[in-house]
Design a protein around this motif. Structure first.
Motif, PDB file in Angstrom:
ATOM      1  N   CYS A 195     -10.193   1.443  -0.751  1.00 39.21           N
ATOM      2  CA  CYS A 195      -8.754   1.734  -0.765  1.00 39.21           C
ATOM      3  C   CYS A 195      -7.962   0.879   0.223  1.00 39.21           C
ATOM      4  CB  CYS A 195      -8.488   3.213  -0.494  1.00 39.21           C
ATOM      5  SG  CYS A 195      -9.091   4.310  -1.803  1.00 39.21           S
ATOM      6  N   GLY A 196      -8.441  -0.340   0.472  1.00 37.68           N
ATOM      7  CA  GLY A 196      -7.698  -1.228   1.362  1.00 37.68           C
ATOM      8  C   GLY A 196      -6.331  -1.591   0.826  1.00 37.68           C
ATOM      9  N   GLY A 197      -6.164  -1.539  -0.502  1.00 37.85           N
ATOM     10  CA  GLY A 197      -4.877  -1.861  -1.094  1.00 37.85           C
ATOM     11  C   GLY A 197      -3.766  -0.932  -0.644  1.00 37.85           C
ATOM     12  N   LEU A 198      -4.119   0.299  -0.279  1.00 43.10           N
ATOM     13  CA  LEU A 198      -3.104   1.236   0.216  1.00 43.10           C
ATOM     14  C   LEU A 198      -2.406   0.694   1.456  1.00 43.10           C
ATOM     15  CD1 LEU A 198      -4.622   4.831  -0.010  1.00 43.10           C
ATOM     16  CD2 LEU A 198      -2.461   4.060  -0.969  1.00 43.10           C
ATOM     17  N   GLY A 199      -3.151  -0.038   2.255  1.00 44.44           N
ATOM     18  CA  GLY A 199      -2.585  -0.577   3.481  1.00 44.44           C
ATOM     19  C   GLY A 199      -1.612  -1.706   3.245  1.00 44.44           C
ATOM     20  N   ARG A 200      -1.574  -2.237   2.019  1.00 39.19           N
ATOM     21  CA  ARG A 200      -0.654  -3.324   1.692  1.00 39.19           C
ATOM     22  C   ARG A 200       0.592  -2.828   0.974  1.00 39.19           C
ATOM     23  NH1 ARG A 200      -5.840  -5.486   0.596  1.00 39.19           N
ATOM     24  NH2 ARG A 200      -5.650  -5.225  -1.660  1.00 39.19           N
ATOM     25  N   LEU A 201       0.685  -1.514   0.786  1.00 36.88           N
ATOM     26  CA  LEU A 201       1.860  -0.943   0.137  1.00 36.88           C
ATOM     27  C   LEU A 201       2.931  -0.629   1.174  1.00 36.88           C
ATOM     28  CD1 LEU A 201       0.144   1.613  -2.276  1.00 36.88           C
ATOM     29  CD2 LEU A 201       1.178  -0.577  -2.900  1.00 36.88           C
ATOM     30  N   PRO A 202       4.216  -0.595   0.756  1.00 33.88           N
ATOM     31  CA  PRO A 202       5.261  -0.124   1.671  1.00 33.88           C
ATOM     32  C   PRO A 202       4.932   1.271   2.180  1.00 33.88           C
ATOM     33  CG  PRO A 202       6.235  -1.099  -0.296  1.00 33.88           C
ATOM     34  CD  PRO A 202       4.754  -1.013  -0.551  1.00 33.88           C
ATOM     35  N   ALA A 203       5.319   1.565   3.392  1.00 34.78           N
ATOM     36  CA  ALA A 203       4.919   2.805   4.051  1.00 34.78           C
ATOM     37  C   ALA A 203       5.276   4.042   3.238  1.00 34.78           C
ATOM     38  CB  ALA A 203       5.545   2.878   5.438  1.00 34.78           C
ATOM     39  N   GLN A 204       6.488   4.087   2.678  1.00 34.45           N
ATOM     40  CA  GLN A 204       6.893   5.280   1.930  1.00 34.45           C
ATOM     41  C   GLN A 204       6.056   5.449   0.667  1.00 34.45           C
ATOM     42  OE1 GLN A 204      11.156   4.950   1.312  1.00 34.45           O
ATOM     43  NE2 GLN A 204      11.576   6.145   3.164  1.00 34.45           N
ATOM     44  N   VAL A 205       5.745   4.339  -0.005  1.00 35.01           N
ATOM     45  CA  VAL A 205       4.934   4.405  -1.219  1.00 35.01           C
ATOM     46  C   VAL A 205       3.518   4.852  -0.876  1.00 35.01           C
ATOM     47  CG1 VAL A 205       4.003   3.074  -3.158  1.00 35.01           C
ATOM     48  CG2 VAL A 205       6.328   2.628  -2.339  1.00 35.01           C
ATOM     49  N   ALA A 206       2.968   4.280   0.189  1.00 32.97           N
ATOM     50  CA  ALA A 206       1.632   4.670   0.614  1.00 32.97           C
ATOM     51  C   ALA A 206       1.583   6.140   0.998  1.00 32.97           C
ATOM     52  CB  ALA A 206       1.186   3.795   1.790  1.00 32.97           C
TER      53      ALA A 206
ATOM     54  N   PRO B 224       0.380   1.729  -7.026  1.00 31.62           N
ATOM     55  CA  PRO B 224       0.423   3.163  -6.683  1.00 31.62           C
ATOM     56  C   PRO B 224       0.381   4.058  -7.911  1.00 31.62           C
ATOM     57  CG  PRO B 224       2.565   2.139  -6.328  1.00 31.62           C
ATOM     58  CD  PRO B 224       1.612   1.025  -6.619  1.00 31.62           C
ATOM     59  N   ALA B 225       0.919   3.583  -9.028  1.00 29.56           N
ATOM     60  CA  ALA B 225       0.885   4.398 -10.243  1.00 29.56           C
ATOM     61  C   ALA B 225      -0.547   4.596 -10.715  1.00 29.56           C
ATOM     62  CB  ALA B 225       1.723   3.734 -11.336  1.00 29.56           C
ATOM     63  N   ARG B 226      -1.373   3.544 -10.588  1.00 27.77           N
ATOM     64  CA  ARG B 226      -2.766   3.670 -11.003  1.00 27.77           C
ATOM     65  C   ARG B 226      -3.500   4.665 -10.114  1.00 27.77           C
ATOM     66  NH1 ARG B 226      -6.526  -1.583 -11.088  1.00 27.77           N
ATOM     67  NH2 ARG B 226      -4.919  -2.222 -12.595  1.00 27.77           N
ATOM     68  N   LEU B 227      -3.265   4.585  -8.812  1.00 31.08           N
ATOM     69  CA  LEU B 227      -3.911   5.519  -7.902  1.00 31.08           C
ATOM     70  C   LEU B 227      -3.426   6.948  -8.144  1.00 31.08           C
ATOM     71  CD1 LEU B 227      -3.869   3.420  -4.620  1.00 31.08           C
ATOM     72  CD2 LEU B 227      -5.882   4.129  -5.904  1.00 31.08           C
ATOM     73  N   ALA B 228      -2.136   7.094  -8.455  1.00 33.12           N
ATOM     74  CA  ALA B 228      -1.602   8.428  -8.734  1.00 33.12           C
ATOM     75  C   ALA B 228      -2.242   9.005  -9.992  1.00 33.12           C
ATOM     76  CB  ALA B 228      -0.082   8.358  -8.892  1.00 33.12           C
ATOM     77  N   ARG B 229      -2.404   8.163 -11.030  1.00 28.36           N
ATOM     78  CA  ARG B 229      -3.058   8.632 -12.256  1.00 28.36           C
ATOM     79  C   ARG B 229      -4.502   9.031 -11.971  1.00 28.36           C
ATOM     80  NH1 ARG B 229      -0.376   4.247 -14.600  1.00 28.36           N
ATOM     81  NH2 ARG B 229      -2.289   2.993 -14.573  1.00 28.36           N
TER      82      ARG B 229
END
Length: 421
Positions: A247-258, A225-230
């Motif tokens: 951006c399929g990786g977003l779907g593998r992050l915890p809900a709050q982080v995503a 998430p830090a890379r996507l935020a940058r």
């Protein structure tokens, strides 16, 4: 989100009585719209000239030209666009062995793939093309040649995708990227995940895009998430804008982080192109971005097809309606929102004007057999495609039952035959 009452680019009367008929006009008769109306639609000069109740435009001179299409039983929609294709590798799985990047092979495949997608209804296409780690700019030149041969049938734009842009190894890729834009590529792309310095890669892409005033379309499936935020923060000031996919990786992050990451993408004005049909990476990476979460955060979400029968997805169809069907059936979007992802939002990604079945808007249309959008997304084989005001593709499917005891027992027509949706 687009304004709910935009002004059409060139307004014209919808009464159908504004003077002599255009000799190149086309009349679409008896089409059903998503709001339930049955209408006639007159096209001319590449635009929708008039929309009236069924039968109201038949006497305006168009009929005398013989340029009319009966759309009784068809649903008329704004044409979809293909927001994420791979023109250089499409259909290469059919050949077996390593992908050939010989220009004649790339041009043939890119042309065939674009025509296949046009038959599905996509009158505009964005093709990602590798540069730098394949022989020179030969693949790009081949796709650009395909674009020229397809002019008048479909709009094909190209994204230059260098593999490396940082360090000593990336210097050649950076030079190749600039040459690609001079040659005719109109979008800067690539995959920062593959570069040893993803942040440096994005910086290089944004700098080149700023120099040339062109859009950015990057591949990423990162779960960082830090890379996507940058990336979102870096892209925030760029105009005409940045697109990320799949951006399929977003779907593998915890809900709050995503959710936090989605908020950052929305604040930066980044568009996400998801690939519900399977993406363009290996099978182990095939997941779709969390489209409902992204939309709730205010991110514009479009959908593309990704791989079309290449080594990463040997069974890709390249069908925008299938992408919309999956967004609705698998991800819970309303059919209207799912279709928006492959039509209005996809056209926005490509920098194209909005299309509505209203006077003054571009005549980029798709007619599918059926009465409701949900049914069209479920099973739409028969299609008529209109680009720049003329019919450029037709697909008609026929279902026939054999004359058998089983058919009779089930109450099916004996030797029945008829067009299916």
């Amino acid at each position: 989100m687009p304004d709910s009452h935009p002004q059409p680019p060139h307004s014209s009367s919808s009464s159908g009585s504004s003077g002599p008929a255009d000799p190149g006009a086309l009349l679409l008769c008896g089409a059903r719209l998503t709001d339930g109306r049955t209408v006639d639609v007159r096209l001319g000069g590449g635009r929708i000239e008039a929309v009236g109740t069924a039968g109201s435009l038949a006497g305006d001179g168009t009929q005398a030209c013989g340029a009319r299409v009966d759309l009784g039983g068809y649903l008329l929609l704004p044409a979809p666009a293909e927001a994420h294709a791979h023109g250089d590798t499409a259909l290469s799985a059919d050949e077996g062995g390593p992908v050939s990047y010989e220009p004649q092979d790339v041009q043939r495949r890119a042309t065939e793939a674009a025509l296949l997608q046009l038959g599905h209804g996509a009158t505009a296409l964005r093709a990602h093309v590798r540069v730098g780690d394949v022989p020179g700019l030969g693949a790009l030149e081949a796709v650009l040649q395909a674009r020229r041969s397809l002019r008048g049938l479909t709009e094909l734009t190209t994204v230059a995708m260098p593999r490396l842009l940082t360090g000593v190894a990336g210097a050649e890729g950076l030079a190749m990227l600039r040459d690609a834009l001079k040659m005719g590529a109109s979008v800067v792309g690539g995959c920062p995940d593959l570069d040893p310095d993803p942040t440096g890669y994005v910086e290089a892409v944004l700098e080149v895009a700023s120099e040339h005033g062109c859009p950015v379309d990057l591949h990423t499936d990162a779960t960082d998430p830090a890379r996507l935020a940058r990336l979102a923060a870096m892209a925030g000031g760029l105009r005409p804008g940045v697109t990320l996919g799949p951006c399929g990786g977003l779907g593998r992050l915890p809900a709050q982080v995503a959710s936090r990451t989605a908020d950052q993408l929305a604040a930066a004005g980044v568009t996400v192109v998801c690939l519900p049909q399977g993406g363009c990476g290996g099978a182990e990476r095939r997941s779709t971005a969390p489209v409902r979460l992204l939309r709730a955060a205010g991110v514009r979400v479009a959908a593309g097809s990704g791989a079309l029968r290449d080594l990463s997805n040997p069974v890709g169809r390249g069908d925008p309606l299938e992408a919309a069907y999956l967004l609705s059936s698998r991800h819970g979007l309303r059919p209207e929102d799912a279709y928006d992802a492959v039509s209005a939002s996809a056209r926005s990604v490509l920098g194209l004007p909005e299309v509505r079945v209203e006077a003054g808007f571009p005549a980029e249309l798709l007619a599918v057999r059926g009465g409701r959008l949900a049914g069209a997304l479920s099973l739409a084989y028969s299609r008529i495609v209109v680009h720049r005001g003329r019919v450029v593709a037709r697909t008609s499917a026929v279902r026939e039952y054999c004359n058998s005891a089983v058919a009779a027992e089930l109450g099916l027509p004996r030797q029945g035959r008829g067009e299916v949706s």
